[in-house]
Write a protein that holds these residues in place. Structure first.
Motif, PDB file in Angstrom:
ATOM      1  N   GLU A 294       0.850  -1.185   0.000  1.00  0.00           N
ATOM      2  CA  GLU A 294       0.000   0.000   0.000  1.00  0.00           C
ATOM      3  C   GLU A 294       0.887   1.237   0.000  1.00  0.00           C
ATOM      4  OE1 GLU A 294      -3.700   1.761   2.731  1.00  0.00           O
ATOM      5  OE2 GLU A 294      -2.513   0.036   3.394  1.00  0.00           O
ATOM      6  N   GLU A 295       0.515   2.211  -0.822  1.00  0.00           N
ATOM      7  CA  GLU A 295       1.267   3.460  -0.876  1.00  0.00           C
ATOM      8  C   GLU A 295       0.692   4.435   0.151  1.00  0.00           C
ATOM      9  OE1 GLU A 295       2.715   4.535  -5.126  1.00  0.00           O
ATOM     10  OE2 GLU A 295       0.767   3.560  -5.405  1.00  0.00           O
ATOM     11  N   ILE A 296       1.537   4.914   1.041  1.00  0.00           N
ATOM     12  CA  ILE A 296       1.099   5.809   2.114  1.00  0.00           C
ATOM     13  C   ILE A 296       2.052   6.996   2.199  1.00  0.00           C
ATOM     14  CG2 ILE A 296       0.559   6.017   4.568  1.00  0.00           C
ATOM     15  CD1 ILE A 296       0.161   3.031   4.676  1.00  0.00           C
ATOM     16  N   ARG A 297       1.489   8.160   2.471  1.00  0.00           N
ATOM     17  CA  ARG A 297       2.290   9.372   2.664  1.00  0.00           C
ATOM     18  C   ARG A 297       2.142   9.863   4.101  1.00  0.00           C
ATOM     19  NH1 ARG A 297      -0.136  12.926  -0.711  1.00  0.00           N
ATOM     20  NH2 ARG A 297      -0.925  14.447   0.805  1.00  0.00           N
ATOM     21  N   TYR A 298       3.257  10.124   4.740  1.00  0.00           N
ATOM     22  CA  TYR A 298       3.269  10.690   6.092  1.00  0.00           C
ATOM     23  C   TYR A 298       3.846  12.104   6.016  1.00  0.00           C
ATOM     24  CZ  TYR A 298       2.806   5.743   7.267  1.00  0.00           C
ATOM     25  OH  TYR A 298       2.385   4.440   7.334  1.00  0.00           O
ATOM     26  N   GLU A 299       3.329  12.995   6.851  1.00  0.00           N
ATOM     27  CA  GLU A 299       3.792  14.376   6.859  1.00  0.00           C
ATOM     28  C   GLU A 299       4.010  14.837   8.292  1.00  0.00           C
ATOM     29  OE1 GLU A 299       1.289  16.952   4.526  1.00  0.00           O
ATOM     30  OE2 GLU A 299       0.772  15.351   3.121  1.00  0.00           O
ATOM     31  N   GLY A 300       5.001  15.664   8.469  1.00  0.00           N
ATOM     32  CA  GLY A 300       5.267  16.166   9.805  1.00  0.00           C
ATOM     33  C   GLY A 300       6.357  17.212   9.811  1.00  0.00           C
ATOM     34  N   TYR A 301       6.756  17.589  11.013  1.00  0.00           N
ATOM     35  CA  TYR A 301       7.805  18.592  11.191  1.00  0.00           C
ATOM     36  C   TYR A 301       8.989  17.975  11.913  1.00  0.00           C
ATOM     37  CZ  TYR A 301       4.505  22.224   9.786  1.00  0.00           C
ATOM     38  OH  TYR A 301       3.614  22.994   9.073  1.00  0.00           O
ATOM     39  N   GLY A 302      10.188  18.316  11.447  1.00  0.00           N
ATOM     40  CA  GLY A 302      11.400  17.851  12.082  1.00  0.00           C
ATOM     41  C   GLY A 302      12.032  18.961  12.903  1.00  0.00           C
ATOM     42  N   PRO A 303      13.223  18.740  13.433  1.00  0.00           N
ATOM     43  CA  PRO A 303      13.926  19.764  14.198  1.00  0.00           C
ATOM     44  C   PRO A 303      14.071  21.058  13.385  1.00  0.00           C
ATOM     45  CG  PRO A 303      15.034  17.662  14.388  1.00  0.00           C
ATOM     46  CD  PRO A 303      13.979  17.481  13.344  1.00  0.00           C
ATOM     47  N   GLY A 304      13.956  22.196  14.068  1.00  0.00           N
ATOM     48  CA  GLY A 304      14.083  23.468  13.385  1.00  0.00           C
ATOM     49  C   GLY A 304      12.856  23.863  12.585  1.00  0.00           C
ATOM     50  N   GLY A 305      11.747  23.146  12.780  1.00  0.00           N
ATOM     51  CA  GLY A 305      10.525  23.469  12.058  1.00  0.00           C
ATOM     52  C   GLY A 305      10.539  23.069  10.598  1.00  0.00           C
TER      53      GLY A 305
ATOM     54  N   ALA B 238       9.715  21.083   7.362  1.00  0.00           N
ATOM     55  CA  ALA B 238       8.596  20.267   6.884  1.00  0.00           C
ATOM     56  C   ALA B 238       9.136  19.029   6.175  1.00  0.00           C
ATOM     57  CB  ALA B 238       7.722  21.079   5.935  1.00  0.00           C
ATOM     58  N   ILE B 239       8.575  17.866   6.506  1.00  0.00           N
ATOM     59  CA  ILE B 239       9.065  16.601   5.957  1.00  0.00           C
ATOM     60  C   ILE B 239       7.896  15.777   5.420  1.00  0.00           C
ATOM     61  CG2 ILE B 239      10.285  14.451   6.454  1.00  0.00           C
ATOM     62  CD1 ILE B 239      11.721  15.876   8.717  1.00  0.00           C
TER      63      ILE B 239
ATOM     64  N   VAL C 250       1.668  19.444   5.828  1.00  0.00           N
ATOM     65  CA  VAL C 250       2.821  20.197   5.318  1.00  0.00           C
ATOM     66  C   VAL C 250       2.929  20.173   3.791  1.00  0.00           C
ATOM     67  CG1 VAL C 250       4.118  19.679   7.428  1.00  0.00           C
ATOM     68  CG2 VAL C 250       4.516  18.303   5.386  1.00  0.00           C
ATOM     69  N   SER C 251       2.179  19.311   3.134  1.00  0.00           N
ATOM     70  CA  SER C 251       2.333  19.180   1.678  1.00  0.00           C
ATOM     71  C   SER C 251       1.968  20.454   0.922  1.00  0.00           C
ATOM     72  CB  SER C 251       1.489  18.009   1.149  1.00  0.00           C
ATOM     73  OG  SER C 251       0.122  18.174   1.467  1.00  0.00           O
TER      74      SER C 251
ATOM     75  N   ARG D 299      10.817   7.284  -0.269  1.00  0.00           N
ATOM     76  CA  ARG D 299      11.338   8.617  -0.589  1.00  0.00           C
ATOM     77  C   ARG D 299      11.062   9.581   0.567  1.00  0.00           C
ATOM     78  NH1 ARG D 299       9.620   6.282  -5.140  1.00  0.00           N
ATOM     79  NH2 ARG D 299       7.473   6.568  -4.449  1.00  0.00           N
ATOM     80  N   ILE D 300      11.950  10.553   0.707  1.00  0.00           N
ATOM     81  CA  ILE D 300      11.802  11.578   1.738  1.00  0.00           C
ATOM     82  C   ILE D 300      12.036  12.941   1.103  1.00  0.00           C
ATOM     83  CG2 ILE D 300      12.660  12.451   3.955  1.00  0.00           C
ATOM     84  CD1 ILE D 300      13.860   9.581   4.371  1.00  0.00           C
ATOM     85  N   ALA D 301      11.167  13.892   1.399  1.00  0.00           N
ATOM     86  CA  ALA D 301      11.340  15.275   0.933  1.00  0.00           C
ATOM     87  C   ALA D 301      11.339  16.183   2.150  1.00  0.00           C
ATOM     88  CB  ALA D 301      10.221  15.664  -0.024  1.00  0.00           C
ATOM     89  N   ALA D 302      12.194  17.201   2.142  1.00  0.00           N
ATOM     90  CA  ALA D 302      12.269  18.141   3.262  1.00  0.00           C
ATOM     91  C   ALA D 302      12.643  19.518   2.725  1.00  0.00           C
ATOM     92  CB  ALA D 302      13.297  17.667   4.285  1.00  0.00           C
ATOM     93  N   ASN D 303      12.224  20.553   3.420  1.00  0.00           N
ATOM     94  CA  ASN D 303      12.424  21.912   2.909  1.00  0.00           C
ATOM     95  C   ASN D 303      13.512  22.678   3.658  1.00  0.00           C
ATOM     96  OD1 ASN D 303      11.142  22.456   5.332  1.00  0.00           O
ATOM     97  ND2 ASN D 303       9.757  24.004   4.490  1.00  0.00           N
TER      98      ASN D 303
END
Length: 249
Positions: free
Chosen positions: A83-94, A96-97, A130-131, A232-236
């Motif tokens: 199953e394809e699932i997307r998780y979103e959240g905040y890491g250290p320093g605010g 977005a991941i 965060v997306s 995969r991981i994306a972060a800003n």
């Protein structure tokens, strides 16, 4: 694209380890299996499978591994439903991941991803939390030696791309998600297989991160990447070059 290039620096450093390489091949094989199951097992008639195979080749995955994954899906030898699932959240320093996963156990993966965020100064949020700070785009990357900036830009525009940025590292082509397969295939005809190609979450703006928070952030990303289900991981994040050099030395 600060987050993209900086994360790749970490990935290349880690990629020298055999264990990491085997894990990367396993993730690529999982993507091939899922792509082959969702469409025809022939890459000529299955754009997602074609892309998965290109990604595997770019990572120097052995041809036998690629063919075995396709046969596994086509022959029905693997009854695992991913199953394809997307998780979103905040890491250290605010920061977005976004974490994209392929899992056969939603509860296990959600628990592990949530634990990784919690243990490394982050917090997992709801879907779409965060997306909205990212654009979903097709991204294709070629090394600099395939052609000049003008040559690649012209070819990218002719193929239907929206943008092409070149520097000493290479050429980054951006296109709309619906145009990705056609743009990738037309550029492949011209320049050969890209080094990287896929649908990605491109940050709209970057979040500056100080050194202490950056160290914890990189640990979080590393733990997430070590998870077998995470694809995969994306972060800003944006990190100063001197800080990045110290952290990746």
């Amino acid at each position: 694209m600060a987050g993209h290039s900086q994360f790749k620096n970490i990935m290349h450093r880690k990629g020298a380890q055999d264990k990491k390489r085997a894990k990367e091949f396993a993730k690529l094989a999982r993507e091939i299996v899922v792509a082959a199951k969702q469409g025809m097992p022939d890459p000529n008639f299955n754009p997602r499978l074609r892309g998965a195979i290109q990604a595997a080749r770019a990572a120097n995955m052995p041809k036998d591994n690629i063919e075995r994954a396709i046969k596994k899906a086509a022959g029905g030898d693997d009854d695992t439903n991913f199953e394809e699932i997307r998780y979103e959240g905040y890491g250290p320093g605010g920061v977005a991941i976004i974490v994209e996963a392929l899992t056969d156990n939603r509860n296990r993966t959600a628990s592990e991803v949530r634990a990784a965020f919690s243990k490394h100064g982050g917090s997992l949020g709801e879907t779409n939390s965060v997306s909205f700070m990212f654009d979903r785009v097709g991204q294709i990357f070629y090394p600099a030696e395939v052609g000049s900036a003008d040559e690649v830009f012209e070819a990218a525009v002719e193929a239907g791309a929206e943008d092409c940025q070149s520097d000493e590292e290479g050429h980054e082509i951006i296109c709309a998600p619906d145009d990705f397969s056609e743009v990738r295939d037309r550029l492949t005809e011209r320049f050969g297989d890209p080094r990287e190609a896929g649908l990605v979450w491109k940050p709209q703006t970057g979040a500056p991160v100080e050194e202490d928070a950056a160290a914890t952030l990189f640990k979080l990303i590393e733990v997430l990447d070590d998870n077998d289900d995470v694809q995969r991981i994306a972060a800003n994040y944006e990190i100063a070059d001197d800080v990045l050099e110290r952290l990746t030395a």
